[in-house]
Design a protein around this motif. Structure first.
Motif, short mmCIF file in Angstrom:
data_model
loop_
_atom_site.label_atom_id
_atom_site.label_comp_id
_atom_site.label_asym_id
_atom_site.label_seq_id
_atom_site.Cartn_x
_atom_site.Cartn_y
_atom_site.Cartn_z
N LEU A 147 69.58 40.99 38.85
CA LEU A 147 68.39 40.21 38.48
C LEU A 147 68.77 39.02 37.60
O LEU A 147 68.18 37.94 37.72
N ALA A 148 69.76 39.22 36.74
CA ALA A 148 70.19 38.13 35.86
C ALA A 148 70.84 37.01 36.66
O ALA A 148 70.80 35.84 36.24
N GLU A 149 71.42 37.33 37.80
CA GLU A 149 72.07 36.31 38.63
C GLU A 149 71.07 35.52 39.48
O GLU A 149 71.39 34.42 39.94
N LEU A 150 69.90 36.05 39.71
CA LEU A 150 68.92 35.37 40.55
C LEU A 150 68.38 34.14 39.82
O LEU A 150 68.14 34.16 38.62
N PRO A 151 68.14 33.05 40.57
CA PRO A 151 67.55 31.87 39.93
C PRO A 151 66.09 32.14 39.58
O PRO A 151 65.41 32.94 40.23
N LEU A 152 65.65 31.47 38.54
CA LEU A 152 64.25 31.61 38.14
C LEU A 152 63.38 30.90 39.17
O LEU A 152 63.76 29.87 39.71
N PRO A 153 62.20 31.42 39.44
CA PRO A 153 61.31 30.74 40.40
C PRO A 153 60.84 29.41 39.81
O PRO A 153 60.61 29.29 38.62
N GLU A 154 60.73 28.43 40.69
CA GLU A 154 60.29 27.12 40.25
C GLU A 154 58.78 27.10 40.12
O GLU A 154 58.06 27.65 40.97
N ALA A 155 58.30 26.46 39.07
CA ALA A 155 56.85 26.34 38.87
C ALA A 155 56.34 25.28 39.84
O ALA A 155 56.98 24.26 40.06
N PRO A 156 55.19 25.49 40.46
CA PRO A 156 54.64 24.49 41.38
C PRO A 156 54.25 23.23 40.61
O PRO A 156 53.82 23.29 39.46
N ALA A 157 54.41 22.12 41.26
CA ALA A 157 54.05 20.84 40.64
C ALA A 157 52.54 20.78 40.46
O ALA A 157 51.79 21.30 41.29
N PRO A 158 52.07 20.15 39.40
CA PRO A 158 50.61 20.07 39.17
C PRO A 158 49.88 19.39 40.31
O PRO A 158 48.75 19.71 40.62
N GLU A 159 50.52 18.44 41.00
CA GLU A 159 49.87 17.75 42.11
C GLU A 159 49.63 18.71 43.27
O GLU A 159 48.64 18.60 43.98
N ASP A 160 50.57 19.64 43.48
CA ASP A 160 50.41 20.60 44.56
C ASP A 160 49.18 21.47 44.33
O ASP A 160 48.45 21.80 45.26
N ASP A 161 48.93 21.84 43.08
CA ASP A 161 47.75 22.66 42.77
C ASP A 161 46.46 21.91 43.08
O ASP A 161 45.52 22.47 43.62
N ALA A 162 46.42 20.63 42.78
CA ALA A 162 45.23 19.84 43.04
C ALA A 162 45.00 19.70 44.53
O ALA A 162 43.87 19.80 45.01
N ASP A 163 46.06 19.48 45.28
CA ASP A 163 45.94 19.36 46.74
C ASP A 163 45.44 20.66 47.35
O ASP A 163 44.59 20.66 48.24
N GLU A 164 45.98 21.77 46.88
CA GLU A 164 45.57 23.08 47.42
C GLU A 164 44.11 23.35 47.09
O GLU A 164 43.37 23.90 47.90
N ALA A 165 43.68 22.96 45.90
CA ALA A 165 42.29 23.18 45.51
C ALA A 165 41.35 22.35 46.38
O ALA A 165 40.29 22.81 46.79
#
Length: 81
Positions: free
Chosen positions: A58-76
């Protein structure tokens, strides 16, 4: 009177046999308990080792990337349409 002594003697014999039987059973149970305790300890050690391996992976796995704020607005916007 003699029959009373004979009855008492028979009861003492049965008690002695039962005592021997229980001692033998107790010995076997102690052996089984010892084996199971050793096996349980081995399983605990294997579990700890597995936990360390999982934590290392688990320590070797990359951290998940946070979605860009623009993507959230588009999805909404798409969800409301």
């Amino acid at each position: 009177m003699i029959s009373e002594f004979q009855d008492l003697s028979d009861k003492i014999d049965r008690l002695a046999q039962l005592t021997q039987s229980l001692r033998a059973e107790n010995y076997l149970l102690r052996q089984a308990n010892s084996l199971l305790s050793a096996e349980n300890q081995e399983f605990k050690e294997r579990l700890v080792q597995a936990q360390y391996r999982v934590e290392a992976l688990l320590a070797e796995l990359p951290l998940p990337e946070a979605p860009a704020p623009e993507d959230d607005a588009d999805e909404a916007n798409e969800a409301t349409q």
